[in-house]
Structure formats: structure tokens, C-alpha cells
Design an enzyme around this catalytic site. Structure first.
Site, mmCIF file in Angstrom:
data_model
loop_
_atom_site.group_PDB
_atom_site.id
_atom_site.type_symbol
_atom_site.label_atom_id
_atom_site.label_comp_id
_atom_site.label_asym_id
_atom_site.label_seq_id
_atom_site.Cartn_x
_atom_site.Cartn_y
_atom_site.Cartn_z
ATOM 1 N N ASP A 1 0.212 -1.440 0.106
ATOM 2 C CA ASP A 1 -0.046 -0.173 0.079
ATOM 3 C C ASP A 1 0.647 1.215 -0.138
ATOM 4 O O ASP A 1 2.186 1.389 0.857
ATOM 5 C CB ASP A 1 -0.628 -0.119 1.396
ATOM 6 C CG ASP A 1 -2.393 0.644 1.452
ATOM 7 O OD1 ASP A 1 -2.455 1.020 0.082
ATOM 8 O OD2 ASP A 1 -2.221 1.550 2.477
ATOM 9 N N ASP B 1 2.972 4.857 -5.482
ATOM 10 C CA ASP B 1 2.295 6.288 -5.065
ATOM 11 C C ASP B 1 2.992 7.383 -5.909
ATOM 12 O O ASP B 1 3.553 8.540 -4.935
ATOM 13 C CB ASP B 1 1.318 6.309 -4.161
ATOM 14 C CG ASP B 1 1.199 7.535 -3.778
ATOM 15 O OD1 ASP B 1 0.716 8.518 -4.340
ATOM 16 O OD2 ASP B 1 0.595 7.837 -2.466
ATOM 17 N N HIS C 1 -9.428 4.383 -1.633
ATOM 18 C CA HIS C 1 -8.744 4.511 -0.271
ATOM 19 C C HIS C 1 -9.813 5.327 0.775
ATOM 20 O O HIS C 1 -10.796 6.370 0.075
ATOM 21 C CB HIS C 1 -7.319 5.630 -0.694
ATOM 22 C CG HIS C 1 -6.679 4.518 -1.493
ATOM 23 N ND1 HIS C 1 -5.106 4.663 -1.108
ATOM 24 C CD2 HIS C 1 -6.606 4.335 -2.589
ATOM 25 C CE1 HIS C 1 -4.867 3.732 -1.349
ATOM 26 N NE2 HIS C 1 -4.989 2.935 -3.366
HETATM 27 P P1 13P Z 1 -8.448 4.652 5.916
HETATM 28 O O1 13P Z 1 -7.579 4.399 6.539
HETATM 29 O O2 13P Z 1 -9.535 5.643 6.023
HETATM 30 O O3 13P Z 1 -9.917 2.894 6.278
HETATM 31 O O4 13P Z 1 -7.721 3.993 4.393
HETATM 32 C C1 13P Z 1 -7.199 3.704 4.191
HETATM 33 C C2 13P Z 1 -6.422 3.051 2.975
HETATM 34 O O5 13P Z 1 -6.274 3.836 1.922
HETATM 35 C C3 13P Z 1 -4.987 2.493 3.273
HETATM 36 O O6 13P Z 1 -4.416 2.863 1.673
#
Ligand code: 13P
EC number: 4.1.2.13
Length: 284
Positions: free
Chosen positions: A82, A104, A208
Site C-alpha cells: 500500500d 504512489d 482509498h
Molecule cells: P482508511 O484508514 O481511511 O480506511 O484508509 C485506508 C487506505 O486507504 C489505505 O491506503
């Protein structure tokens, strides 16, 4: 059944018109909560780790945990990075067995974002790893943004078309009004923009900052082409609230299993609800 790529999971989601949850993990209990929820709901699942999670747990531990979750499960599981921030970090994850990565480059101008994303796609695709890109800035709720500035962060649909065509990403995370973390008010999603981005790119879209977004908005986003929904904060909150409750209920408790075990169970319940909301239950 072992690990698969996000691209595979998202292709099935595309065909079936549903979305798959991408749940963030930092430790063993959360990984177990995710995989138990996916198994219980017979759902494909994406287990994702941020660079912060990798730093906290250690690359070897996080990879081993997710690998074990996939090996012991009978549903498709992808191991996804991520918010990879640079080429080196992403390569390190690919080398360590991640089946999907996000690069990203959204803080760069468009042409630089295209360049770095394209470089990652070239290498990742050569070794069968899928790639998610980000265009437009997805904020953190802690960022102070004036209403007049809000849309300056949003993804421009025409730029999205160019970005996807030039880079060859498997999935795109656009900025349409969600933010990472706990919302202070109700999030306002720009659904017209989402529909336009989908029309011009044709790729699976990633939402996201989905914790705290009302269920009806999530469903609408899915109907417009969102295929991967990222959830972190809602899991953390459920987990930590239970840890707090257990500690308050018995301040003399010294067995971590009696504190973290119930927290894992609460996290699992939250994840199961999300899976049902996203429409992926029963799809594995
Ligand atoms: P949240 O913490 O708002 O659920 O977002 C998670 C996210 O988008 C990780 O990339």
C-alpha cells in the site's frame, strides 16, 4: 491455495460487478482477523501492508504472516504493498514475494508520476506482479484543506485517461473526496467525476480512505467501477477499542492472549461486515 495477484482478483470482481476489500495489517492478529473473515465469508481478499507496517513488523515477518495466511486459506489472497513511495521500496517488496504493488507518485507532477509508474509497471509485469497507481492527491483527514481548495486535489478525468494509457497500470486510485483516517464530518464523494474517470480509463478503480464512508456511498462507488476498497482505520478502531475495554474490565490481566484474542475477534467481525457490503461474499 497460495497467493494470487490483485489483477486476477480484480478481473473476477470486474466480471461479477463487485469489489474486494483490501485490508491493512500491522501484526499477526490483524492478519489472522482478515483471513478468518475472508474464509468465513468465502471471499477473495487483498491483504495489504504499508511501508510503515513493513518497518514496524519487519519485512520477513510481514511476508511470512501473509504467506501463511494465504497457504492455509482456501480463498484467493493477494499480498499488496500500500502506497509504495519510491522505486527501491517497490522493488524490495517484489523481491520479497508481494504479488501486487502500489506506486504512489501522486505528489509528483503528471509527467514525473507517469515516468516512475511506468518504470515500476515494466519491471513488475515482467515478473507477474500487478500495479496500482495514484493520480490526484488523496488527503489524510489531518490535512487542513479549505473547501475552496478541496477540488484542486481531485483527479482530472482527462489526465487519468493519459496516465492509464501511458503507464499500463492494472488499477487506478483516483482522488474523489475520500481521505485516510477518521472523518470529522460526512465525506462528500464526487460520483460524477468517478464515473467520468471510469469511462475514460476503463480500468478497475480503487477507493482509498474508505473507513467511515456510509455503506450507500460505497455501494454507489462500486456500481460506478470501484473494484478495490481500502480499509484500515475501521479495523484499528475495533481492535484497539476491545484492547481498551479488556484492560479496563480487568486491569490485573497479564495474559496478552486474553487481551489481543478478543480484539482479533472484533476486528474479524468488522471485516466480515465490509466483505458483505462490497459484494464479494460467496465469490471465492
Ligand atoms: P482508511 O484508514 O481511511 O480506511 O484508509 C485506508 C487506505 O486507504 C489505505 O491506503
Amino acid at each position: 491455495m497460495g497467493l494470487v495477484t490483485c489483477a486476477e482478483i480484480l478481473a473476477s470482481a470486474e466480471a461479477g460487478g463487485y469489489a474486494v476489500g483490501a485490508f491493512n495489517c500491522n501484526n499477526m492478529e490483524i492478519v489472522q482477523a482478515i483471513i478468518r473473515a475472508a474464509e468465513a465469508e468465502r471471499s477473495p481478499v487483498i491483504i495489504q501492508a504499508s511501508q510503515g507496517a513493513i518497518k514496524y513488523a519487519g519485512m520477513g515477518y510481514i511476508v511470512a504472516l501473509i504467506r501463511e495466511a494465504a497457504a492455509s486459506a482456501s480463498v484467493p489472497v493477494a499480498m499488496h504493498l500500500d502506497h509504495g513511495t519510491d522505486f527501491q521500496q517497490v522493488m524490495l517488496c517484489i523481491r520479497n514475494g508481494f504479488t501486487s504493488v502500489m506506486i504512489d507518485g501522486s505528489h509528483h507532477p503528471l509527467s514525473e508520476n507517469i515516468d516512475i509508474t511506468k518504470r515500476v509497471v515494466e519491471v513488475a509485469h515482467a515478473v507477474g506482479v500487478s500495479v496500482e497507481g495514484e493520480l490526484g492527491r488523496i488527503r489524510g483527514v489531518e490535512d487542513e484543506v479549505r473547501v475552496s481548495e478541496r477540488e484542486a486535489f481531485f483527479t482530472d478525468p482527462e489526465e487519468a485517461r493519459i496516465f492509464v494509457r501511458e503507464t499500463g497500470v492494472d488499477a487506478l486510485a483516483p482522488s474523489i473526496g475520500t481521505a485516510h483516517g477518521r472523518y470529522r464530518g460526512k465525506p462528500e464523494l464526487d460520483f460524477d467525476r468517478l464515473a467520468q474517470i471510469r469511462k475514460l480509463t476503463g480500468v478497475p478503480l480503487v477507493l482509498h480512505g474508505s473507513s467511515g464512508v456510509p455503506g450507500e456511498d460505497i455501494r454507489r462507488a462500486i456500481s460506478l467501477g470501484v473494484r478495490k476498497v481500502n480499509i484500515d482505520t475501521d479495523i484499528r478502531e475495533a481492535f484497539v477499542a476491545e484492547v481498551r475495554r479488556r484492560l479496563e474490565a480487568d486491569p490485573s490481566e497479564i495474559d496478552p492472549r486474553r487481551i489481543l484474542g478478543p480484539a482479533r475477534e472484533k476486528a474479524c467481525q468488522v471485516i466480515r461486515e465490509k466483505i458483505r457490503l462490497f459484494g464479494s461474499a460467496g465469490k471465492a
